[in-house]
Write a protein that holds these residues in place. Structure first.
Motif, PDB file in Angstrom:
ATOM      1  N   PRO A 133       0.783  -1.239   0.000  1.00 55.63           N
ATOM      2  CA  PRO A 133       0.000   0.000   0.000  1.00 55.63           C
ATOM      3  C   PRO A 133       0.813   1.287   0.000  1.00 55.63           C
ATOM      4  CG  PRO A 133       0.111  -0.886   2.218  1.00 55.63           C
ATOM      5  CD  PRO A 133       0.828  -1.874   1.331  1.00 55.63           C
ATOM      6  N   HIS A 134       2.117   1.192   0.259  1.00 53.42           N
ATOM      7  CA  HIS A 134       2.922   2.409   0.421  1.00 53.42           C
ATOM      8  C   HIS A 134       4.035   2.557  -0.604  1.00 53.42           C
ATOM      9  CE1 HIS A 134       1.822   2.834   4.995  1.00 53.42           C
ATOM     10  NE2 HIS A 134       0.861   3.261   4.194  1.00 53.42           N
ATOM     11  N   SER A 135       4.074   1.683  -1.615  1.00 59.25           N
ATOM     12  CA  SER A 135       5.175   1.755  -2.586  1.00 59.25           C
ATOM     13  C   SER A 135       4.832   2.577  -3.822  1.00 59.25           C
ATOM     14  CB  SER A 135       5.591   0.338  -3.012  1.00 59.25           C
ATOM     15  OG  SER A 135       4.489  -0.377  -3.540  1.00 59.25           O
ATOM     16  N   GLY A 136       3.658   3.212  -3.837  1.00 60.58           N
ATOM     17  CA  GLY A 136       3.257   4.014  -4.980  1.00 60.58           C
ATOM     18  C   GLY A 136       4.210   5.165  -5.244  1.00 60.58           C
ATOM     19  N   MET A 174      11.064   0.219   6.128  1.00 60.46           N
ATOM     20  CA  MET A 174      11.326   1.138   7.242  1.00 60.46           C
ATOM     21  C   MET A 174      12.683   1.795   7.027  1.00 60.46           C
ATOM     22  SD  MET A 174      12.159  -1.731  10.148  1.00 60.46           S
ATOM     23  CE  MET A 174      13.204  -3.146   9.741  1.00 60.46           C
ATOM     24  N   PRO A 175      12.885   2.973   7.638  1.00 58.24           N
ATOM     25  CA  PRO A 175      14.179   3.648   7.487  1.00 58.24           C
ATOM     26  C   PRO A 175      15.320   2.812   8.070  1.00 58.24           C
ATOM     27  CG  PRO A 175      12.512   5.140   8.366  1.00 58.24           C
ATOM     28  CD  PRO A 175      11.917   3.768   8.403  1.00 58.24           C
ATOM     29  N   ALA A 176      16.498   2.976   7.500  1.00 60.33           N
ATOM     30  CA  ALA A 176      17.674   2.263   7.992  1.00 60.33           C
ATOM     31  C   ALA A 176      18.072   2.724   9.390  1.00 60.33           C
ATOM     32  CB  ALA A 176      18.838   2.443   7.029  1.00 60.33           C
ATOM     33  N   SER A 177      17.536   3.858   9.824  1.00 60.56           N
ATOM     34  CA  SER A 177      17.892   4.399  11.136  1.00 60.56           C
ATOM     35  C   SER A 177      17.172   3.707  12.297  1.00 60.56           C
ATOM     36  CB  SER A 177      17.559   5.897  11.183  1.00 60.56           C
ATOM     37  OG  SER A 177      16.174   6.106  10.922  1.00 60.56           O
ATOM     38  N   LEU A 219      -0.509 -10.491   8.277  1.00 64.23           N
ATOM     39  CA  LEU A 219       0.853 -10.355   8.774  1.00 64.23           C
ATOM     40  C   LEU A 219       1.493  -9.148   8.104  1.00 64.23           C
ATOM     41  CD1 LEU A 219       2.480 -12.298  10.668  1.00 64.23           C
ATOM     42  CD2 LEU A 219       3.522 -13.235   8.596  1.00 64.23           C
ATOM     43  N   GLN A 220       2.144  -8.300   8.887  1.00 57.89           N
ATOM     44  CA  GLN A 220       2.869  -7.168   8.307  1.00 57.89           C
ATOM     45  C   GLN A 220       4.359  -7.477   8.314  1.00 57.89           C
ATOM     46  OE1 GLN A 220       1.958  -2.835   9.108  1.00 57.89           O
ATOM     47  NE2 GLN A 220       3.913  -2.940  10.181  1.00 57.89           N
ATOM     48  N   ILE A 221       5.024  -7.181   7.204  1.00 59.10           N
ATOM     49  CA  ILE A 221       6.467  -7.381   7.109  1.00 59.10           C
ATOM     50  C   ILE A 221       7.127  -6.069   6.715  1.00 59.10           C
ATOM     51  CG2 ILE A 221       8.317  -8.614   5.918  1.00 59.10           C
ATOM     52  CD1 ILE A 221       6.432 -10.961   5.609  1.00 59.10           C
ATOM     53  N   GLU A 222       8.036  -5.614   7.566  1.00 60.70           N
ATOM     54  CA  GLU A 222       8.800  -4.383   7.322  1.00 60.70           C
ATOM     55  C   GLU A 222      10.224  -4.762   6.927  1.00 60.70           C
ATOM     56  OE1 GLU A 222       7.998  -1.082   7.749  1.00 60.70           O
ATOM     57  OE2 GLU A 222       6.088  -1.129   8.855  1.00 60.70           O
ATOM     58  N   ILE A 223      10.715  -4.152   5.853  1.00 61.63           N
ATOM     59  CA  ILE A 223      12.076  -4.393   5.368  1.00 61.63           C
ATOM     60  C   ILE A 223      12.923  -3.152   5.603  1.00 61.63           C
ATOM     61  CG2 ILE A 223      13.496  -5.080   3.406  1.00 61.63           C
ATOM     62  CD1 ILE A 223      10.915  -6.004   2.018  1.00 61.63           C
ATOM     63  N   GLU A 249       7.910   7.120   1.282  1.00 65.43           N
ATOM     64  CA  GLU A 249       7.611   6.079   0.298  1.00 65.43           C
ATOM     65  C   GLU A 249       8.300   4.757   0.653  1.00 65.43           C
ATOM     66  OE1 GLU A 249       9.013   5.631  -4.235  1.00 65.43           O
ATOM     67  OE2 GLU A 249       8.049   7.566  -3.817  1.00 65.43           O
ATOM     68  N   ASP A 250       7.565   3.666   0.567  1.00 68.61           N
ATOM     69  CA  ASP A 250       8.154   2.334   0.724  1.00 68.61           C
ATOM     70  C   ASP A 250       8.712   1.895  -0.633  1.00 68.61           C
ATOM     71  OD1 ASP A 250       7.429   2.277   3.356  1.00 68.61           O
ATOM     72  OD2 ASP A 250       5.831   0.811   3.134  1.00 68.61           O
ATOM     73  N   CYS A 251       9.814   2.486  -0.983  1.00 66.54           N
ATOM     74  CA  CYS A 251      10.348   2.348  -2.337  1.00 66.54           C
ATOM     75  C   CYS A 251      10.555   0.887  -2.730  1.00 66.54           C
ATOM     76  CB  CYS A 251      11.685   3.066  -2.444  1.00 66.54           C
ATOM     77  SG  CYS A 251      11.604   4.838  -2.212  1.00 66.54           S
ATOM     78  N   TYR A 252      10.017   0.518  -3.882  1.00 64.53           N
ATOM     79  CA  TYR A 252      10.291  -0.745  -4.568  1.00 64.53           C
ATOM     80  C   TYR A 252       9.819  -1.991  -3.821  1.00 64.53           C
ATOM     81  CZ  TYR A 252      13.524   2.648  -6.596  1.00 64.53           C
ATOM     82  OH  TYR A 252      14.072   3.777  -7.150  1.00 64.53           O
ATOM     83  N   VAL A 253       9.037  -1.833  -2.767  1.00 64.80           N
ATOM     84  CA  VAL A 253       8.600  -3.004  -2.010  1.00 64.80           C
ATOM     85  C   VAL A 253       7.756  -3.932  -2.876  1.00 64.80           C
ATOM     86  CG1 VAL A 253       7.057  -3.712  -0.123  1.00 64.80           C
ATOM     87  CG2 VAL A 253       8.830  -2.007   0.288  1.00 64.80           C
ATOM     88  N   ASP A 254       6.936  -3.349  -3.754  1.00 63.44           N
ATOM     89  CA  ASP A 254       6.138  -4.184  -4.653  1.00 63.44           C
ATOM     90  C   ASP A 254       7.024  -5.025  -5.563  1.00 63.44           C
ATOM     91  OD1 ASP A 254       6.932  -1.729  -5.836  1.00 63.44           O
ATOM     92  OD2 ASP A 254       5.401  -1.905  -7.377  1.00 63.44           O
ATOM     93  N   GLU A 255       8.174  -4.478  -5.966  1.00 61.28           N
ATOM     94  CA  GLU A 255       9.105  -5.235  -6.801  1.00 61.28           C
ATOM     95  C   GLU A 255       9.826  -6.310  -5.993  1.00 61.28           C
ATOM     96  OE1 GLU A 255      11.735  -2.920  -9.270  1.00 61.28           O
ATOM     97  OE2 GLU A 255      10.326  -1.243  -9.327  1.00 61.28           O
TER      98      GLU A 255
END
Length: 296
Positions: free
Chosen positions: A30-33, A176-179, A245-249, A55-61
């Motif tokens: 839902p957030h990679s648009g 999620m941010p690398a921080s 289930l939610q998965i954060e990368i 933006e959740d960049c490229y998660v759909d890919e």
């Protein structure tokens, strides 16, 4: 122009499918648009790079292999800064709008207080999106034209899956941010698996996801600091054989957060997630079909 015309050339979201759905899983991104309507950019005080901070960049890919494995994926084209479908439909900050918000709006949630309601006030790093107040009609238009159709589509995918297989598993894909760090020792998680503290999915599913990722050498956290948002909470009903289930990368695994470019690690991570998706979807049916009924 109005929100109804913002996606006249490109639909605000799409369902990606293979020839046949072969597994009782639905993937959602839902957030990679990354389609930013010109009208929206003209409203914003941010430039075309700064506005991408949420933006959740490229998660759909990254999770794209799930489609070839027989699972449908709902993927947003609209950006999270424009509209956040991982919120209640009317989670609105009254300070953002020129007119009063509807009396049924949830104006007191922690997400609204943090500037991250259905129509966000901020992007990552606390940057204000707009220079002033918006017409309330702007929020109403985005909710009616994009939010509601998105959730109608997601509900239909989950319902059809449940009807066909006897249960359904929704995998909500995020980054999620690398921080992000955990606890006092400051460990950086590679993944966070969220199940709303055991209320949105069978424990066997969460344990399987965590175990598969850990076996690949990744550092995996469970529910902290992200346990899942509205989508996980709303669609996860284990007693009804509906699991979410939610998965954060961690974005540091696959991209440069400053330039938004894919890093050298992107393709290796995508390969790992293809294996992860295949192994997760191979979990035996009896883990879901033989669950004891419980009151919700």
């Amino acid at each position: 122009m109005t929100p109804a015309e913002d996606f006249s050339e490109l639909l605000p979201f799409e369902v990606r499918t293979s020839a046949e759905q072969r597994v009782p899983f639905v993937f959602n991104s839902p957030h990679s648009g990354r389609c930013y309507p010109d009208r929206f950019l003209a409203m914003s005080r941010l430039d075309s790079m700064a506005i991408r901070r949420s933006e959740d960049c490229y998660v759909d890919e990254l999770f794209g292999a799930a489609v070839a494995l027989g699972a449908p994926m709902l993927a947003a084209h609209f950006p999270r800064a424009y509209l956040d479908v991982n919120r209640e439909p009317w989670e609105l900050d009254p300070r953002m709008f020129a007119e009063p918000v509807p009396p049924f709006a949830n104006v007191r949630s922690a997400r609204v207080a943090g500037g991250l309601g259905t129509v966000p006030k901020l992007v990552g790093e606390g940057l204000d999106i707009y220079p002033g107040r918006l017409p309330l009609a702007e929020a109403v238009g985005r909710i009616e034209c994009v939010y509601k159709p998105y959730h109608e589509t997601l509900k239909r995918l989950v319902t059809r899956t449940h009807a066909r297989f006897g249960y359904a598993v929704l995998v909500d894909c995020h980054s999620m941010p690398a921080s992000v760090r955990l606890g006092d020792n400051g460990v950086r998680p590679d993944f966070i698996v969220g199940d709303r503290f055991g209320t949105s999915a069978a424990s066997a599913l969460s344990e399987r996801a965590i175990g598969l990722l850990a076996a690949m050498g990744y550092t995996v956290a469970h529910n902290k600091p992200y346990a899942g948002g509205f989508i996980t909470e709303h669609y996860g009903r284990p007693a009804r054989k509906l699991h979410a289930l939610q998965i954060e990368i961690n974005r540091g695994l696959y991209m440069d957060e400053r330039t938004f470019r894919k890093s050298a690690g992107f393709y290796a991570l995508a390969d790992d997630l293809a294996r992860f998706s295949a192994d997760l979807m191979a979990i035996p049916d009896y883990y879901f079909l033989d669950l004891p009924l419980a009151a919700e």
